[in-house]
Every structure is written in structure tokens, then in C-alpha cells.
Design a protein around this motif. Structure first.
Motif, mmCIF file in Angstrom:
data_model
loop_
_atom_site.group_PDB
_atom_site.id
_atom_site.type_symbol
_atom_site.label_atom_id
_atom_site.label_comp_id
_atom_site.label_asym_id
_atom_site.label_seq_id
_atom_site.Cartn_x
_atom_site.Cartn_y
_atom_site.Cartn_z
ATOM 1 N N VAL A 1 -4.685 -1.422 -5.874
ATOM 2 C CA VAL A 1 -3.500 -0.936 -5.170
ATOM 3 C C VAL A 1 -2.285 -1.382 -5.967
ATOM 4 C CG1 VAL A 1 -2.264 -0.884 -2.979
ATOM 5 C CG2 VAL A 1 -4.746 -1.289 -2.999
ATOM 6 N N LEU A 2 -1.490 -0.414 -6.421
ATOM 7 C CA LEU A 2 -0.337 -0.721 -7.269
ATOM 8 C C LEU A 2 0.903 -0.928 -6.415
ATOM 9 C CD1 LEU A 2 -0.844 1.802 -10.218
ATOM 10 C CD2 LEU A 2 -1.539 -0.605 -10.082
ATOM 11 N N GLY A 3 1.401 -2.144 -6.423
ATOM 12 C CA GLY A 3 2.652 -2.441 -5.757
ATOM 13 C C GLY A 3 3.748 -2.643 -6.782
ATOM 14 N N ALA B 1 -17.452 3.624 -0.913
ATOM 15 C CA ALA B 1 -16.848 4.706 -0.129
ATOM 16 C C ALA B 1 -16.058 4.146 1.046
ATOM 17 C CB ALA B 1 -17.924 5.665 0.361
ATOM 18 N N ASP B 2 -16.623 3.154 1.731
ATOM 19 C CA ASP B 2 -15.912 2.563 2.861
ATOM 20 C C ASP B 2 -14.674 1.804 2.404
ATOM 21 O OD1 ASP B 2 -17.692 3.624 4.643
ATOM 22 O OD2 ASP B 2 -18.820 1.774 4.961
ATOM 23 N N LEU B 3 -14.779 1.120 1.272
ATOM 24 C CA LEU B 3 -13.617 0.409 0.742
ATOM 25 C C LEU B 3 -12.502 1.377 0.395
ATOM 26 C CD1 LEU B 3 -12.080 -2.017 -0.389
ATOM 27 C CD2 LEU B 3 -13.376 -1.765 -2.519
ATOM 28 N N TYR B 4 -12.844 2.474 -0.278
ATOM 29 C CA TYR B 4 -11.824 3.448 -0.674
ATOM 30 C C TYR B 4 -11.178 4.083 0.555
ATOM 31 C CZ TYR B 4 -9.626 7.431 -2.982
ATOM 32 O OH TYR B 4 -8.721 8.357 -3.432
ATOM 33 N N ALA B 5 -11.985 4.428 1.561
ATOM 34 C CA ALA B 5 -11.439 5.011 2.784
ATOM 35 C C ALA B 5 -10.502 4.021 3.480
ATOM 36 C CB ALA B 5 -12.572 5.427 3.715
ATOM 37 N N PHE B 6 -10.871 2.761 3.472
ATOM 38 C CA PHE B 6 -10.023 1.721 4.067
ATOM 39 C C PHE B 6 -8.676 1.665 3.368
ATOM 40 C CE2 PHE B 6 -8.415 -2.627 3.937
ATOM 41 C CZ PHE B 6 -8.400 -2.994 5.274
ATOM 42 N N CYS B 7 -8.699 1.656 2.034
ATOM 43 C CA CYS B 7 -7.451 1.564 1.266
ATOM 44 C C CYS B 7 -6.582 2.797 1.451
ATOM 45 C CB CYS B 7 -7.767 1.339 -0.213
ATOM 46 S SG CYS B 7 -8.477 -0.281 -0.577
ATOM 47 N N LEU B 8 -7.197 3.968 1.557
ATOM 48 C CA LEU B 8 -6.429 5.189 1.815
ATOM 49 C C LEU B 8 -5.696 5.098 3.151
ATOM 50 C CD1 LEU B 8 -8.779 8.125 0.688
ATOM 51 C CD2 LEU B 8 -6.603 7.437 -0.353
ATOM 52 N N PRO C 1 1.448 4.677 1.273
ATOM 53 C CA PRO C 1 2.602 4.871 0.370
ATOM 54 C C PRO C 1 2.323 4.483 -1.077
ATOM 55 C CG PRO C 1 3.127 3.473 2.280
ATOM 56 C CD PRO C 1 1.644 3.552 2.174
ATOM 57 N N HIS C 2 1.191 3.892 -1.342
ATOM 58 C CA HIS C 2 0.956 3.311 -2.653
ATOM 59 C C HIS C 2 -0.053 4.106 -3.466
ATOM 60 C CE1 HIS C 2 2.588 -0.109 -0.345
ATOM 61 N NE2 HIS C 2 3.051 -0.519 -1.511
ATOM 62 N N GLN C 3 0.085 3.987 -4.784
ATOM 63 C CA GLN C 3 -0.873 4.603 -5.686
ATOM 64 C C GLN C 3 -2.132 3.754 -5.751
ATOM 65 O OE1 GLN C 3 0.491 5.066 -9.715
ATOM 66 N NE2 GLN C 3 -1.383 6.054 -10.411
ATOM 67 N N LEU C 4 -3.277 4.423 -5.683
ATOM 68 C CA LEU C 4 -4.561 3.746 -5.788
ATOM 69 C C LEU C 4 -5.244 4.151 -7.084
ATOM 70 C CD1 LEU C 4 -6.034 4.249 -2.181
ATOM 71 C CD2 LEU C 4 -4.641 2.356 -3.030
#
Length: 283
Positions: free
Chosen positions: A101-103, A75-82, A87-90
Motif C-alpha cells: 500500500v503506497l502512502g 485473494a482474501d488479503l487483496y480484497a481486504f486491502c481494496l 484512496p491508495h494505490q496498491l
């Protein structure tokens, strides 16, 4: 960290790490890999660069991509990435504790260090202990303990090396990855339960053989036992070939030769020829 074999890159190879830290997944990325890691460390997360990058660095090669492993909850990892990658799709896979994380240039895989529950058979459920699934605090679980469990989710010892972003050492929790890499050997570290359900392991074995690694008897036996089933019964096999190999790989000719060599029957060789012909016509 001293409980594991570890290795410090010689000075002439340190630039490989410095170069990796300046990379971005694309121009739209708000931060470099190094800045992302520093942000994670500011949250008191233990951060490791895992997978192929440490292996490539030990061999004096530039890493093709960077995968991160962190000591936190999903949960903390996902919140961090959000928060960082708006701008990126997760893409998320909670069962595997993974956020991708799709670049536009390459993808960044970030996974939490996996508990021993990840070694349970699949299906029905893999990946996280109940504490992870409900995001209970992980304060009682050290990064070192979880690192040892995480190894069992990797395939080969040479892929179970971790660059510790705190110490600057490359860690070898299985205590055989550095030796296998030096002697170009291929041996499993993945748990038997996970290995039994790994549908793409044959492709990855052939990848390493094509790159000059010698499989031990356990690896060779599994390849011979499962290659025909993988080729003949898995509809995704050609798609996997495109993802894992592709005709652009420098070792593509060697991969083809290895696949034909280990194919037990002409029927399997014919199916492989069909797959390879399709790939080559599309390239």
C-alpha cells in the motif's frame, strides 16, 4: 507459540510498540496500523509484525516502517486491502504473496505467510503453493506451521523475528535471530535455492556490516564471491543503492568503506566510485 524462542520487550520499550500502532501511512489513511491489525484479527487472521520492526524494538529503537505478515490467502488479503485502502494505490505481487500500500509518507508491505513452495528456485515460478494460487481454504494449515516456512523467505536470522499481535511476544522461529542480534552476528536463514537468485543480497550484507554486524563465514564467502558480478553486471545496481541505502542513511560513510573493502579489484572499486558519486551529486 511456545515451540519458538520468544522475547517480551521490557516495560521501558513497550512504548515503541504503542507508538507504531498509532502510525498511519499518511493523513489520507482511514486507519492506524493498530486499527488495521484489529480489523484483521476480527476476521480470525493471525497477524505478525515482521522484518525490521521487531529487530529495532529489541534494540530499543523506533521502527522505521511496519511490515505485516498474515495467515490467510492472497485473494482474501487483496480484497481486504481494496476495501480498507480505497484512496491508495496498491501494488501486488501474487508470486510473493505481497500487497504494498503506497502512502505519501511510507509504504505498508503486507504479505501472506509463505509456504515451503516459496523456497523453490526462480524463475519460472516462486512464492505460493498451488493451494495459494487457486485460493483454496487454508483452514488446515496453522499459522505456526506457515511461520516456520516463512522464515525461509527471509534473508538473515536478525530479520526473521516476528511480533505476534495476539500474544505480544517477539518470536524467533529460526532460534538464532535473538542471539545473533545480541552478539551482532550476521547469518543466513534463507533457503539455498532462494539465496542463489537474490540479486540484492550483497547490498543488504554490506548494510549490516556497516551497522556493526560481523558476518559469519558463509555470509562473508557469498559476499566475496558475488559482489563483483552484482556491481559489474546488474544494471539496476545503482537504483538498488538509492532504494536500500541513499546518502541520507546515518551509516552511509561506513557502507561506502565496506563496499570498497570487499571489492576484489580496482575495476569494481572504480565502478562503485561512479555509483556513489552519482548518488551524492543527486542528493
Amino acid at each position: 507459540m511456545t515451540m519458538y524462542d520468544h522475547y517480551t520487550l521490557p516495560e521501558q520499550h513497550q512504548h515503541l510498540i504503542r507508538t507504531a500502532m498509532t502510525q498511519r501511512i499518511d493523513q489520507a489513511s482511514p486507519a492506524t496500523i493498530g486499527e488495521i491489525i484489529a480489523h484483521m484479527q476480527s476476521l480470525n487472521w493471525s497477524v505478525f509484525i515482521s522484518g525490521g520492526a521487531p529487530r529495532d524494538w529489541v534494540e530499543g529503537q523506533q521502527a522505521q516502517d511496519i511490515d505485516l505478515s498474515v495467515n490467510t490467502s492472497f485473494a482474501d488479503l487483496y480484497a481486504f486491502c481494496l476495501g480498507i485502502f480505497q484512496p491508495h494505490q496498491l501494488l501486488t505481487d501474487p508470486d510473493f504473496g505481497l500487497v504494498t500500500v503506497l502512502g505519501s509518507e511510507y509504504k505498508l508491505d503486507i504479505n501472506i505467510l509463505r509456504e515451503a513452495a516459496f523456497t523453490m528456485p526462480v524463475p519460472p515460478k516462486v512464492g505460493l503453493s498451488q493451494s495459494h494460487q487457486h485460493d483454496v481454504s487454508q483452514s488446515a494449515t496453522t499459522a505456526i506451521t506457515r511461520l516456520q516456512a516463512d522464515v525461509l523467505s527471509r534473508d538473515f536470522a536478525v530479520n526473521a523475528l516476528y511480533y505476534c499481535c495476539d500474544s505480544g511476544h517477539i518470536l524467533d522461529p529460526s532460534k538464532q535471530g535473538l542471539s545473533d542480534l545480541k552478539h551482532r552476528r550476521l547469518s543466513f536463514v534463507m533457503s539455498a535455492q532462494r539465496l542463489a537468485h537474490d540479486n540484492v543480497v550483497c547490498i543488504r550484507i554490506l548494510q549490516f556490516i556497516a551497522r556493526g554486524f560481523e558476518p559469519n563465514e558463509e555470509v562473508k564467502t557469498l559476499l566475496c564471491a558475488r559482489l563483483e558480478t552484482a556491481v559489474m553486471q546488474q544494471q539496476e545496481f545503482q537504483a538498488w543503492l538509492a532504494v536500500y541505502i541513499g546518502t541520507h542513511k546515518a551509516y552511509y560513510p561506513q557502507f561506502k568503506a565496506c563496499a570498497y573493502h570487499y571489492a576484489a579489484s580496482q575495476t569494481v572499486k572504480n565502478r562503485l566510485q561512479h555509483y556513489f558519486s552519482n548518488m551524492e551529486s543527486e542528493s
